[in-house]
Design a protein around this motif. Structure first.
Motif, PDB file in Angstrom:
ATOM      1  N   TYR A 225       1.017  -1.244   0.407  1.00  0.00           N
ATOM      2  CA  TYR A 225       0.560  -0.130   0.110  1.00  0.00           C
ATOM      3  C   TYR A 225       1.177   1.201   0.060  1.00  0.00           C
ATOM      4  CZ  TYR A 225      -3.213   3.537   1.586  1.00  0.00           C
ATOM      5  OH  TYR A 225      -4.160   4.956   1.825  1.00  0.00           O
ATOM      6  N   LEU A 240     -12.385   1.235   0.456  1.00  0.00           N
ATOM      7  CA  LEU A 240     -14.282   0.700   1.263  1.00  0.00           C
ATOM      8  C   LEU A 240     -14.342   2.154   1.452  1.00  0.00           C
ATOM      9  CD1 LEU A 240     -11.779  -0.804   4.054  1.00  0.00           C
ATOM     10  CD2 LEU A 240     -13.460  -2.010   2.284  1.00  0.00           C
ATOM     11  N   LEU A 244     -17.557   3.107   4.162  1.00  0.00           N
ATOM     12  CA  LEU A 244     -17.786   4.166   5.345  1.00  0.00           C
ATOM     13  C   LEU A 244     -18.385   5.268   5.363  1.00  0.00           C
ATOM     14  CD1 LEU A 244     -13.451   3.927   5.138  1.00  0.00           C
ATOM     15  CD2 LEU A 244     -15.250   2.745   7.314  1.00  0.00           C
ATOM     16  N   TRP A 342     -15.788   6.541  -8.619  1.00  0.00           N
ATOM     17  CA  TRP A 342     -14.935   7.092  -7.530  1.00  0.00           C
ATOM     18  C   TRP A 342     -13.497   7.433  -8.319  1.00  0.00           C
ATOM     19  CZ3 TRP A 342     -10.121   3.989  -7.526  1.00  0.00           C
ATOM     20  CH2 TRP A 342      -9.426   4.068  -5.713  1.00  0.00           C
ATOM     21  N   MET A 349      -6.481  14.883  -6.315  1.00  0.00           N
ATOM     22  CA  MET A 349      -5.528  15.853  -5.979  1.00  0.00           C
ATOM     23  C   MET A 349      -5.948  16.803  -6.964  1.00  0.00           C
ATOM     24  SD  MET A 349      -3.137  14.844  -2.973  1.00  0.00           S
ATOM     25  CE  MET A 349      -2.257  13.975  -3.564  1.00  0.00           C
ATOM     26  N   ALA A 352      -8.771  18.656  -8.367  1.00  0.00           N
ATOM     27  CA  ALA A 352      -9.038  19.708  -8.126  1.00  0.00           C
ATOM     28  C   ALA A 352      -8.318  20.820  -8.102  1.00  0.00           C
ATOM     29  CB  ALA A 352      -9.706  19.156  -6.338  1.00  0.00           C
ATOM     30  N   PHE A 370     -18.627  17.166  -6.730  1.00  0.00           N
ATOM     31  CA  PHE A 370     -17.567  15.115  -6.644  1.00  0.00           C
ATOM     32  C   PHE A 370     -19.599  14.719  -6.073  1.00  0.00           C
ATOM     33  CE2 PHE A 370     -13.355  14.853  -6.124  1.00  0.00           C
ATOM     34  CZ  PHE A 370     -12.793  15.334  -7.411  1.00  0.00           C
ATOM     35  N   LEU A 374     -19.652  10.939  -6.280  1.00  0.00           N
ATOM     36  CA  LEU A 374     -18.901  10.650  -5.832  1.00  0.00           C
ATOM     37  C   LEU A 374     -20.285   9.151  -5.067  1.00  0.00           C
ATOM     38  CD1 LEU A 374     -15.967  12.195  -3.866  1.00  0.00           C
ATOM     39  CD2 LEU A 374     -15.470  10.135  -5.837  1.00  0.00           C
ATOM     40  N   ASN A 381     -15.410  14.546   4.610  1.00  0.00           N
ATOM     41  CA  ASN A 381     -14.325  14.289   4.102  1.00  0.00           C
ATOM     42  C   ASN A 381     -13.422  14.908   2.833  1.00  0.00           C
ATOM     43  OD1 ASN A 381     -13.324  12.568   5.672  1.00  0.00           O
ATOM     44  ND2 ASN A 381     -13.284  10.855   4.395  1.00  0.00           N
ATOM     45  N   ASN A 382     -14.735  15.261   2.060  1.00  0.00           N
ATOM     46  CA  ASN A 382     -15.293  16.468   0.889  1.00  0.00           C
ATOM     47  C   ASN A 382     -14.827  17.870   0.323  1.00  0.00           C
ATOM     48  OD1 ASN A 382     -15.682  15.879  -2.444  1.00  0.00           O
ATOM     49  ND2 ASN A 382     -17.686  16.693  -2.130  1.00  0.00           N
ATOM     50  N   VAL A 389      -6.811  21.429  -0.662  1.00  0.00           N
ATOM     51  CA  VAL A 389      -6.438  21.865  -2.757  1.00  0.00           C
ATOM     52  C   VAL A 389      -6.179  23.216  -2.665  1.00  0.00           C
ATOM     53  CG1 VAL A 389      -6.845  21.226  -4.914  1.00  0.00           C
ATOM     54  CG2 VAL A 389      -6.647  19.348  -2.941  1.00  0.00           C
TER      55      VAL A 389
HETATM   56  C1  LIG Z   1     -11.208  16.839  -3.770  1.00  0.00           C
HETATM   57  C2  LIG Z   1     -10.834  15.633  -3.061  1.00  0.00           C
HETATM   58  C3  LIG Z   1     -12.055  15.240  -2.236  1.00  0.00           C
HETATM   59  C4  LIG Z   1     -13.001  13.758  -2.142  1.00  0.00           C
HETATM   60  N1  LIG Z   1     -14.163  13.441  -1.145  1.00  0.00           N
HETATM   61  C5  LIG Z   1     -14.630  12.542  -0.937  1.00  0.00           C
HETATM   62  C6  LIG Z   1     -14.979  12.468  -0.452  1.00  0.00           C
HETATM   63  O1  LIG Z   1     -16.539  13.109  -1.064  1.00  0.00           O
HETATM   64  N2  LIG Z   1     -14.876  10.851   0.244  1.00  0.00           N
HETATM   65  C7  LIG Z   1     -14.353  10.218   0.391  1.00  0.00           C
HETATM   66  O2  LIG Z   1     -14.459   9.222   0.888  1.00  0.00           O
HETATM   67  N3  LIG Z   1     -13.035  10.899   0.571  1.00  0.00           N
HETATM   68  C8  LIG Z   1     -12.554  11.972  -0.043  1.00  0.00           C
HETATM   69  N4  LIG Z   1     -11.694  12.281  -0.719  1.00  0.00           N
HETATM   70  C9  LIG Z   1     -10.652  11.710  -0.128  1.00  0.00           C
HETATM   71  C10 LIG Z   1      -9.686  10.208  -1.001  1.00  0.00           C
HETATM   72  O3  LIG Z   1      -9.523  10.611  -2.239  1.00  0.00           O
HETATM   73  C11 LIG Z   1     -10.946   9.184  -0.310  1.00  0.00           C
HETATM   74  O4  LIG Z   1     -10.907   8.611   1.026  1.00  0.00           O
HETATM   75  C12 LIG Z   1      -9.517   7.902  -0.977  1.00  0.00           C
HETATM   76  O5  LIG Z   1      -9.193   8.022  -1.903  1.00  0.00           O
HETATM   77  C13 LIG Z   1     -11.003   6.828  -1.276  1.00  0.00           C
HETATM   78  O6  LIG Z   1     -10.101   5.851  -2.003  1.00  0.00           O
HETATM   79  P1  LIG Z   1     -10.128   4.311  -0.445  1.00  0.00           P
HETATM   80  O7  LIG Z   1     -11.104   4.093  -0.176  1.00  0.00           O
HETATM   81  O8  LIG Z   1      -9.306   3.287  -1.826  1.00  0.00           O
HETATM   82  O9  LIG Z   1      -9.131   5.383   0.776  1.00  0.00           O
HETATM   83  P2  LIG Z   1      -7.485   4.247   1.013  1.00  0.00           P
HETATM   84  O10 LIG Z   1      -6.245   5.056   0.720  1.00  0.00           O
HETATM   85  O11 LIG Z   1      -7.887   2.806   0.947  1.00  0.00           O
HETATM   86  O12 LIG Z   1      -8.261   5.058   2.567  1.00  0.00           O
HETATM   87  C14 LIG Z   1      -9.090   4.313   3.696  1.00  0.00           C
HETATM   88  C15 LIG Z   1      -9.831   4.969   4.249  1.00  0.00           C
HETATM   89  O13 LIG Z   1      -9.438   6.189   4.756  1.00  0.00           O
HETATM   90  C16 LIG Z   1      -9.854   7.370   4.454  1.00  0.00           C
HETATM   91  N5  LIG Z   1      -9.368   8.199   3.429  1.00  0.00           N
HETATM   92  C17 LIG Z   1      -8.117   8.665   2.605  1.00  0.00           C
HETATM   93  N6  LIG Z   1      -7.908   9.428   2.369  1.00  0.00           N
HETATM   94  C18 LIG Z   1      -8.573  10.191   2.618  1.00  0.00           C
HETATM   95  C19 LIG Z   1      -8.508  11.664   2.956  1.00  0.00           C
HETATM   96  N7  LIG Z   1      -7.052  12.717   2.379  1.00  0.00           N
HETATM   97  N8  LIG Z   1      -9.077  12.393   3.565  1.00  0.00           N
HETATM   98  C20 LIG Z   1     -10.495  11.588   4.358  1.00  0.00           C
HETATM   99  N9  LIG Z   1     -10.324  10.557   4.711  1.00  0.00           N
HETATM  100  C21 LIG Z   1      -9.037   9.509   3.646  1.00  0.00           C
HETATM  101  C22 LIG Z   1     -11.479   6.810   3.673  1.00  0.00           C
HETATM  102  O14 LIG Z   1     -12.699   6.607   4.409  1.00  0.00           O
HETATM  103  C23 LIG Z   1     -10.713   6.018   2.844  1.00  0.00           C
HETATM  104  O15 LIG Z   1     -11.590   4.978   2.758  1.00  0.00           O
HETATM  105  C24 LIG Z   1     -11.411  13.329  -1.530  1.00  0.00           C
HETATM  106  C25 LIG Z   1      -9.910  13.467  -1.553  1.00  0.00           C
HETATM  107  C26 LIG Z   1     -10.194  14.725  -2.874  1.00  0.00           C
HETATM  108  C27 LIG Z   1      -8.585  15.553  -3.241  1.00  0.00           C
END
Ligand SMILES: Cc1cc2nc3c(=O)[nH]c(=O)nc-3n(C[C@H](O)[C@H](O)[C@H](O)COP(=O)(O)OP(=O)(O)OC[C@H]3O[C@@H](n4cnc5c(N)ncnc54)[C@H](O)[C@@H]3O)c2cc1C
Length: 479
Positions: A225, A240, A244, A342, A349, A352, A370, A374, A381-382, A389
């Motif tokens: 990872y 995930l 969540l 997704w 990043m 955005a 988004f 999304l 988070n959003n 950014v």
């Molecule tokens: C402009 C922008 C908008 C975003 N909008 C959202 C959104 O609406 N919902 C959302 O869940 N995430 C959002 N993210 C954060 C992040 O991009 C996603 O959580 C992540 O890509 C989800 O994929 P994953 O579950 O494989 O993440 P993994 O890398 O496997 O991370 C595990 C978990 O950690 C949390 N996480 C990871 N990165 C972030 C982060 N930067 N901030 C907060 N939590 C995080 C998520 O719950 C994620 O499922 C955004 C990021 C950016 C730059």
């Protein structure tokens, strides 16, 4: 014996669901309820992609409950009115729920608590969706953390070991069930009809799929990872996030299983800890939303209220939304979002930054697109990520750090696999030009069967000029 209503919103699962478990432990009949209350959610009612997800997820939850002798009662409308009716219909004198942290969720739960307590109805709220409650972690001066690193340093110590409780094997049922609205009452399938197919190929909503994905991630992906999480062309993250949002999986379950996996396989420990840090960002963002409920609307750094956002050139916003900007990594990301609901974090990043810095569009316009597209649209988070950014959020990236979409593409999608998947019209371009077709010599473009301006757009902006314009705009925040 009187029943207990359990509000399932925010924890659409049976595993490690504190409100459900506490209700079951009383031995009294339990009525699981989901209320779809768009009015109270206002602007933050689920967007199109999220609504699609929710419909599937509720159907799965209903099925899971039936396997344990229970049901899901769905109602559509004003929460207080529905609770009032359900208390009578199901001879209930108690309501259990898991805590919400969004401004509208908190207001709703507060009102419920007041009216129920006044009416002699027991109303209990449980902590089920975060690693730490917002009240549990503050700075030495008693203020909320606004910088992630010190937050995380302290959080890791406080989190310690997490315990997740198994799903109840049976859920005591009432002698008569209150009526339920059909799932379809939550509204029609999401508007763009072209959307549902690719999304449903990409995802399996529901608790069982979430637990499976966690297992797959820990077995197959987590060890790599730390390096792969930034490479959009590989399946290198947990995916995930959509599970969540409304708690189809417990974050404590994720934590506990991840720690166990790290212990069992020390070679994966580094990757797993990098992953847990991202879950820390999730807690951090939710805490920010809790302490700064205006975050979805207003910049946390107030000097950004003076920022001269552009809003005149609607065609730029439309080109960004459709993935037609002429910058391949941006277009690939926006098309991945549209097709699958997704987008990879690294690419989120990049796209955005492109919108708020190169095009000078307001971060709220990006956040709102988004929100609608999304499957993991999450208010905390959003909003926190868009503000991060845009440079106006807590612990934000400095505004003057402007992502270069070409260099980002060349660094994180070296061979162009990601671009080729989502921008297939560029697939035949050699690697050297995959992130900058506009620099390719005519014969290279011809060889790849591309006529710029016809098969793929010319860049919609001159990046050198847009970068200077963005830096000049920044000066307004310093007056
Ligand atoms: C402009 C922008 C908008 C975003 N909008 C959202 C959104 O609406 N919902 C959302 O869940 N995430 C959002 N993210 C954060 C992040 O991009 C996603 O959580 C992540 O890509 C989800 O994929 P994953 O579950 O494989 O993440 P993994 O890398 O496997 O991370 C595990 C978990 O950690 C949390 N996480 C990871 N990165 C972030 C982060 N930067 N901030 C907060 N939590 C995080 C998520 O719950 C994620 O499922 C955004 C990021 C950016 C730059």
């Amino acid at each position: 014996m009187s029943s207990i209503l359990v509000l399932m919103a925010g924890a659409l699962r049976l595993d490690d669901n504190p409100a459900l478990l506490a209700a079951c432990k009383t031995g009294r009949p339990v009525v699981p309820v989901f209320i779809h209350d768009n009015e109270s959610a206002g602007a933050w009612a689920p967007g199109g992609a999220r609504r699609w997800w929710l419909l599937q997820s509720l159907a799965k939850l209903g099925w899971e409950l039936e396997q344990r002798g229970s049901r899901l009662v769905i109602r559509h409308g004003n929460t207080s009115d529905i609770i009032g009716a359900l208390l009578g219909e199901s001879a209930a004198d108690a309501i259990y729920m898991n805590r919400s942290y969004s401004p509208h969720g908190r207001a709703l739960q507060e009102t419920l608590h007041e009216t129920c307590t006044a009416a002699g109805v027991e109303c209990r709220r449980f902590s089920g969706n975060l690693l730490l409650e917002p009240e549990q972690i503050v700075t030495k001066t008693g203020k909320p953390y606004e910088v992630f690193s010190p937050f995380w340093r302290q959080a890791k110590e406080l989190i310690g070991e997490q315990y997740a409780y198994d799903a109840p094997s049976q859920i005591p049922a009432p002698s008569a069930w209150p009526a339920t609205d059909p799932l379809e009452s939550l509204g029609p399938e999401p508007k763009p009809s072209c959307w549902a197919d690719p999304i449903s190929e990409a995802w399996q909503p529901g608790e069982a799929a979430a637990l499976e994905r966690l297992e797959h991630f820990l077995d197959e992906i987590a060890a790599g990872y730390a390096g792969a999480r930034d490479v959009p062309g590989v399946d290198g993250t947990s995916r995930l996030s959509p599970y969540l949002v409304d708690g189809e999986i417990s974050v404590r379950r994720i934590w506990a299983q991840s720690m166990a996996a790290a212990e069992a396989n020390p070679a994966a420990s580094n990757g797993i800890h990098a992953f847990l840090r991202e879950l820390g960002w999730r807690d951090f963002s939710t805490h920010l939303l809790f302490h700064f409920p205006e975050m979805p609307k207003r910049p946390l750094k107030v000097n950004f209220n003076r920022f001269p956002w552009q809003d005149g050139q609607g065609e730029h916003l439309a080109a960004w939304q459709k993935g037609q900007t002429g910058f391949p990594i941006v277009d690939a990301g926006m098309r991945q979002l549209w097709q699958t609901g997704w987008m990879h974090n690294r690419v989120r990043m990049i796209v955005a930054s492109f919108l708020v810095k190169d095009l000078l569009w307001h971060w709220r316009d990006g956040a709102s697109w988004f929100w609608d597209t999304l499957v993991d649209a999450d208010l905390a988070n959003n909003s926190a990520s868009w503000q991060w950014v845009a440079g106006c959020g807590a612990d934000a990236a400095p505004y003057f750090r402007i992502f270069n979409p070409i260099l980002q593409g060349e660094k994180f999608d070296k061979r162009g696999e990601y671009v080729r998947e989502f921008v297939p019209e560029l697939a035949a371009l050699p690697d050297a030009y995959i992130h900058k077709p506009f620099e390719a010599p005519r014969e290279v473009l011809e060889g790849a069967g591309i006529a710029l301006g016809q098969d793929y757009p010319h860049p919609i902006i001159d990046r050198k000029a847009s970068r200077e314009r963005a830096l000049a705009a920044l000066a307004h925040t310093k007056v």
